[in-house]
Write a protein that holds these residues in place. Sequence first.
Motif, mmCIF file in Angstrom:
data_model
loop_
_atom_site.group_PDB
_atom_site.id
_atom_site.type_symbol
_atom_site.label_atom_id
_atom_site.label_comp_id
_atom_site.label_asym_id
_atom_site.label_seq_id
_atom_site.Cartn_x
_atom_site.Cartn_y
_atom_site.Cartn_z
ATOM 1 N N ARG A 138 0.855 -1.179 0.000
ATOM 2 C CA ARG A 138 0.000 0.000 0.000
ATOM 3 C C ARG A 138 0.896 1.236 0.000
ATOM 4 N N TRP A 165 -1.899 5.711 2.283
ATOM 5 C CA TRP A 165 -2.970 5.996 1.328
ATOM 6 C C TRP A 165 -3.847 4.784 1.062
ATOM 7 N N GLY A 166 -3.298 3.595 1.236
ATOM 8 C CA GLY A 166 -4.106 2.390 1.081
ATOM 9 C C GLY A 166 -5.195 2.307 2.132
ATOM 10 N N LEU A 168 -6.484 4.923 3.771
ATOM 11 C CA LEU A 168 -7.454 5.995 3.488
ATOM 12 C C LEU A 168 -8.412 5.586 2.379
ATOM 13 N N GLU A 169 -7.868 4.989 1.326
ATOM 14 C CA GLU A 169 -8.710 4.582 0.196
ATOM 15 C C GLU A 169 -9.687 3.482 0.602
ATOM 16 N N ARG A 172 -12.607 5.171 2.328
ATOM 17 C CA ARG A 172 -13.492 5.883 1.387
ATOM 18 C C ARG A 172 -14.341 4.890 0.593
ATOM 19 N N THR A 173 -13.712 3.835 0.092
ATOM 20 C CA THR A 173 -14.430 2.839 -0.702
ATOM 21 C C THR A 173 -15.520 2.159 0.129
#
Length: 200
Positions: A138, A165-166, A168-169, A172-173
């Motif tokens: 990630r 960032w992995g 965080l994504e 969000r997903t």
Amino acid sequence: MPLFRLSILILGLCLAATAAGAEAPSSLAGLSLGDAVEHSRNRLELAKARPLADAPWLRRVPVKGDAHFATGYVLVGTCAAPGRVARIKMRYRDGSLDFFRKISGEMLSRYGDPTEYKGEIDGRVMGNKWGFSDPWLRPVSLILQRVEGEDPESGSGNTVKLTNWGLLEAERTCWQERRAPAVARKTPAKTGPDNGYLPR
């Protein structure tokens, strides 16, 4: 491709490879990316946790100051991994330019050349960004930045930000998938003389 552009491209790839080869940092100010906030109750002000207006899948939790840092916060998930730390941002107590140069040199020695310059031409904002991958591949970023003057949004002084960032994504997903409106089945319109040639 002009020689100048080719040189810039090669330099960028070399810089990215340098940071990618270094081991990704995972902790800052006694806090670790991916850890549950419950493990750091003594460092965090959990009662002051607030949702982010533009990112409701995250909550912002203030971090108490210590000998090195005046203030800070963590962003934690609310969906995929509730309460897990995805970002740590801290403001150093020493806001001087000399201190910024000192820690910049130490980070260059530890992580190699940065992958991106995070500053402005006028010199009021200076900083560097390093990119890494964690053990699960990630993306992780480390940003060291200095702001001169009193910026109403970021304030002044020296800050450091560590983000997975992995994570965080994933938050969000997860949030978007759980709140996605049910797609209603639409009945195809009857073919008329003026629209029978259009794809359906």
